[in-house]
Enzyme design. Sequence first.
Site, PDB file in Angstrom:
ATOM      1  CB  VAL A  40      33.834  27.430  40.416  1.00 22.29           C
ATOM      2  CG1 VAL A  40      34.085  26.165  41.204  1.00 22.29           C
ATOM      3  CG2 VAL A  40      33.081  28.445  41.260  1.00 22.29           C
ATOM      4  CB  SER A  88      39.112  28.294  41.684  1.00 24.13           C
ATOM      5  OG  SER A  88      39.528  27.935  42.960  1.00 24.13           O
ATOM      6  CD  GLU A  89      37.315  22.597  42.273  1.00 24.52           C
ATOM      7  OE1 GLU A  89      38.154  21.693  42.326  1.00 24.52           O
ATOM      8  OE2 GLU A  89      36.570  22.871  43.215  1.00 24.52           O
ATOM      9  CB  SER A  90      41.138  22.048  36.789  1.00 20.47           C
ATOM     10  OG  SER A  90      40.346  22.779  35.852  1.00 20.47           O
ATOM     11  CE1 TYR A 100      36.910  25.300  45.131  1.00 22.36           C
ATOM     12  CE2 TYR A 100      34.674  25.969  45.655  1.00 22.36           C
ATOM     13  CZ  TYR A 100      35.571  25.336  44.818  1.00 22.36           C
ATOM     14  OH  TYR A 100      35.124  24.758  43.658  1.00 22.36           O
TER      15      TYR A 100
END
Length: 167
Positions: free
Chosen positions: A37, A40-42, A146
């Site tokens: 995650v 995926s986020e940053s 997401y």
Amino acid sequence: PRGRQLMSEWIREQGRFRPLILAALRKHGLPEDLLYVCMSESAFNPWDYSRTGASGLWQFMPAGGKVYGLHQDYWIDERNDPEKATEAAMLHWRDLYDRFGNWDLAMAAYNAGHGAVLKAIAKFNSNDFWSLVEYENGLPWASQIYVAKAQALSIVGRNREFFGYDK
């Protein structure tokens, strides 16, 4: 080719923060797949800043960062501190899981906010993520993607050799 290049870069970049994040996940008894995650986020960039105001490895919004003890002022933004932000993210993940009881809804709430997920659960009388996805306007489209993206990253990340990322 573009997707393969991105995934290769993300896997390479995780090496800097992987030990930190995995240690925190283990300490808090959370699934190690939440590492993806963060990917995926940053893309494991602690200075990543979104157009909506989220910042850091875990992309905390300003208010969310404050809730979990991340100090922000003109000079300091602890959302960009990998250690402090990771600890705050672990507390946030634990809260979301305790609230929703499963990781699919917790991930959707991490993306859309817990209010959006609570509203969908109340509106459609279901706490099954995949059922809520079936309804038009059940959950925000971005949150549907997401969750699927985080799961796909986890599958590829755990099976690098099979997908050709072993080098």
